[in-house]
Design a protein around this motif. Structure first.
Motif, short mmCIF file in Angstrom:
data_model
loop_
_atom_site.label_atom_id
_atom_site.label_comp_id
_atom_site.label_asym_id
_atom_site.label_seq_id
_atom_site.Cartn_x
_atom_site.Cartn_y
_atom_site.Cartn_z
N PRO A 26 -4.66 -42.87 -0.57
CA PRO A 26 -5.46 -41.99 0.29
C PRO A 26 -5.42 -40.54 -0.22
CG PRO A 26 -3.34 -42.43 1.30
CD PRO A 26 -3.41 -43.31 0.08
N PRO A 27 -6.39 -39.71 0.17
CA PRO A 27 -6.37 -38.30 -0.22
C PRO A 27 -5.10 -37.63 0.32
CG PRO A 27 -8.50 -38.91 0.71
CD PRO A 27 -7.57 -40.06 0.97
N CYS A 28 -4.40 -36.88 -0.53
CA CYS A 28 -3.16 -36.28 -0.07
C CYS A 28 -2.79 -35.01 -0.83
CB CYS A 28 -2.00 -37.27 -0.13
SG CYS A 28 -1.89 -38.24 -1.66
N GLY A 45 -3.42 -32.48 7.86
CA GLY A 45 -4.22 -31.33 7.47
C GLY A 45 -5.12 -30.84 8.58
N LYS A 46 -5.74 -31.79 9.28
CA LYS A 46 -6.59 -31.42 10.43
C LYS A 46 -5.76 -30.75 11.51
CE LYS A 46 -9.98 -35.13 9.74
NZ LYS A 46 -10.55 -36.41 10.30
N SER A 85 -4.81 -27.20 10.37
CA SER A 85 -5.98 -26.31 10.41
C SER A 85 -6.34 -25.93 11.84
CB SER A 85 -7.18 -27.00 9.74
OG SER A 85 -6.93 -27.23 8.36
N SER A 111 -7.24 -31.45 -2.30
CA SER A 111 -8.59 -31.83 -1.87
C SER A 111 -8.66 -31.96 -0.36
CB SER A 111 -9.02 -33.14 -2.53
OG SER A 111 -8.17 -34.21 -2.11
N VAL A 112 -7.49 -32.02 0.29
CA VAL A 112 -7.41 -32.15 1.74
C VAL A 112 -7.34 -30.76 2.38
CG1 VAL A 112 -6.03 -33.02 3.68
CG2 VAL A 112 -6.22 -34.37 1.56
N LYS A 113 -8.26 -30.48 3.27
CA LYS A 113 -8.26 -29.20 3.97
C LYS A 113 -6.99 -29.08 4.82
CE LYS A 113 -10.82 -26.42 7.33
NZ LYS A 113 -11.97 -26.36 8.28
N VAL A 150 -4.32 -36.42 5.55
CA VAL A 150 -5.61 -35.93 6.08
C VAL A 150 -5.48 -35.55 7.55
CG1 VAL A 150 -7.98 -36.58 6.62
CG2 VAL A 150 -6.98 -37.23 4.41
N GLU A 151 -4.83 -36.41 8.33
CA GLU A 151 -4.65 -36.12 9.75
C GLU A 151 -3.72 -34.92 9.96
OE1 GLU A 151 -4.51 -39.00 8.35
OE2 GLU A 151 -6.00 -40.26 9.35
#
Length: 540
Positions: free
Chosen positions: A327-329, A295-296, A299, A332-334, A292-293
């Motif tokens: 965790p989301p990986c 991905g941020k 982006s 689904s993760v932007k 997630v981090e």
């Protein structure tokens, strides 16, 4: 005004000619060339320092210099050959009897008998290997038998011929779609355009993702000197991709939890960055990076993020359904733009089957190679291979369809429980520690009081085939269905091996502990690479 400028130029010319007349003409010609050459050398040195660090650069220069001394070079080459010979010692004598020419008369069906005899020379792998064989049971029954029959049924097929082998084309599309659904293609955040292809393995999946990203970012941002940033726990396939596709690779240390260090990765991002990487989980320690981090981060800089699911693709989605804190990986993760996932690991498909997925077709189209000027006709190919084995695609489809969601859930339940038992068992051995907090089915362990590579040698003498790791020195076991019935044997052998090393420290005859230990401590990493290349050159 014009006369003033003209007067200045005349005076400047006279002054310059007067000054330069003091020097030899050759000095005037070669002096600037020497300065330019010196500047280029200095720039190359600074680039090398920037890329490898001052210590590594100086060490490399020093080693290259002393190797110019003939007696030193001979000694280094001699010692290097001793190491290579030791690594190859188990297989060299066998190669001498290997065939180098066709038999004059064909063996006919007798070749099957010969193959069965040769197979008897393989080591006992059932339940004794880290990873390697992911299907449970024996190779003559159950799931083994099923995928073997599927592969045999379609052994003659090739999806390159779309109009002929339509069944295999459908199998590939459905394997890709079913895998994508496991990894977030059905959630709204994915964008609804997830697409991909089957490949020969995780390495090809990663190679294609990197190549596609390189070309996509060139068309999108005009980047012609691409760079990518990976944590040091990321798979070596990224190094291969960097070499193949001329991409500068930055390998960044992981954090204290052995996860990708997002802050450290951020420091390496520049205008040439095309890609950052995360793993779910990483091969060394079974730990999921903070996707997630990452991905941020991707982006915010408008760059791509690849997630390596080669190990976790057919475990983590089911572990989450079983209640494990995954965790989301996935998509689904932007920010996640591509994913690699092996079907031939926990998907229980035949060896040589993997998936590469992309967030949209705009990225994937850069994976394809189209040729319009070939005299053989118009040509387009989706992957590195042109012809591909349809039997393996059929085997993957058969594996997924035969198991279904319930089958994968049951398998995941069993191997996750075995992993927890091994984790607990290792922690109960005072001399050992588990590396980090594994999220999945890999347990890596090391020691601060005994040589862990000597433990590995003792385990090898008991028939186990584990993976030796570095930074930190450790070994790991990748749990498969093969280990479900023998987990207690593993822990007992591990305890006995630790006791043996503690009571009788020192390498065993024929053991590789000294080589592994020396390789990790050796400051000249170029020499380590030379050793590996020499070993491979004599092995294959």
């Amino acid at each position: 005004m014009d006369s003033a400028v003209k007067s200045f130029l005349v005076e400047f010319r006279a002054s310059a000619n007067g000054f330069l007349s003091k020097y030899e003409p050759l000095a005037l010609v070669f002096g600037p060339l020497f300065v330019i050459l010196l500047a280029r050398l200095l720039q190359s040195f600074l680039d090398l320092v920037y890329e490898r660090g001052l210590k590594a650069t100086v060490l490399s220069f020093f080693m290259a210099t002393i190797k110019l001394i003939p007696v030193v070079k001979r000694r280094i080459d001699s010692e290097k050959q001793k190491v290579v010979d030791k690594l190859q010692s188990s297989g060299q004598s066998k190669r001498e009897s290997w065939r180098t020419e066709l038999p004059r008369a064909g063996l006919g069906s007798e070749v099957i008998v010969k193959m069965k005899n040769e197979k008897q020379n393989d080591v006992v792998w059932q339940g004794k290997c880290s990873g390697t064989v992911y299907i449970g049971g024996t190779e003559s029954e159950g799931h083994f038998s099923l995928i073997n029959e599927a592969c045999s049924m379609f052994a003659h097929t090739n999806p390159l011929h779309l109009d002929v082998f339509q069944s295999v084309v459908r199998f590939e599309a459905e394997v890709v779609a079913m895998t994508a659904a496991l990894l977030g293609s059905k959630v709204e955040a994915s964008g609804g355009q997830i697409c991909g292809n089957m490949t020969s393995g995780g390495t090809e999946s990663i190679l294609l993702a990197v190549k596609s990203t390189r070309d996509y970012m060139k068309s999108k941002k005009g980047i012609t000197k691409p760079e990518m940033i990976i944590p040091e726990s990321a798979h070596s396939a990224y190094d291969k991709a960097a070499q193949y596709f001329n991409i500068k690779l930055w390998r960044v240390p992981v954090d204290k939890e052995f996860k990708a260090d997002v802050k450290a990765i951020r420091k390496f991002i520049n205008r040439n960055t095309i890609l950052i990487v995360g793993s779910a989980p990483g091969f060394p320690h079974g730990i999921i990076d903070p996707i997630v981090e990452l991905g941020k981060l991707a982006s915010s800089y408008g760059i791509c993020l690849h997630v390596d699911f080669c190990l976790g693709g057919f475990v983590l989605p089911f572990a989450r359904k079983l209640g494990y804190p995954i965790p989301p990986c996935d998509f689904s993760v932007k920010g996640v733009t591509s994913i690699s996932a092996d079907v031939h690991k926990y998907g229980l498909a035949p060896k040589g089957t993997s998936i590469v997925l992309y967030r949209n077709h705009e990225i994937r189209k850069h994976q394809f190679v189209a040729v319009s000027e070939w005299s053989g006709g118009l040509y387009v190919s989706p992957t590195i291979a042109g012809s591909r084995p349809g039997g393996l695609i059929a085997g993957a489809w058969a594996a997924m369809m035969s198991l279904g969601e319930e089958g994968y859930l049951q398998n995941t339940k069993e191997i996750m429980e075995v992993s927890k038992k091994i984790h607990k068992g290792v922690n109960e051995i005072p001399e050992l520690f588990v590396v980090g907090k594994p999220d999945m089915t890999i347990v890596a362990f090391g020691s601060t009081v005994i040589d862990i590579f000597e433990v590995n040698d003792i385990m090898s003498s008991k028939g186990w085939h584990l993976n030796a790791l570095q930074r930190p020195s450790s070994i790991h076991i990748c749990v498969t269905l093969q280990h479900v019935s023998i987990v207690d044997n593993f822990l007992q052998d591990l305890q006995e091996s630790v006791n043996t090393v503690k009571q009788n420290p020192g390498p065993i005859t024929g053991g590789l502990a000294p080589i592994y230990g020396a390789a990790e401590r050796m400051p000249d990493r170029d020499m380590v690479q030379d050793l590996l290349i020499s070993y491979m050159d004599g092995t294959c």
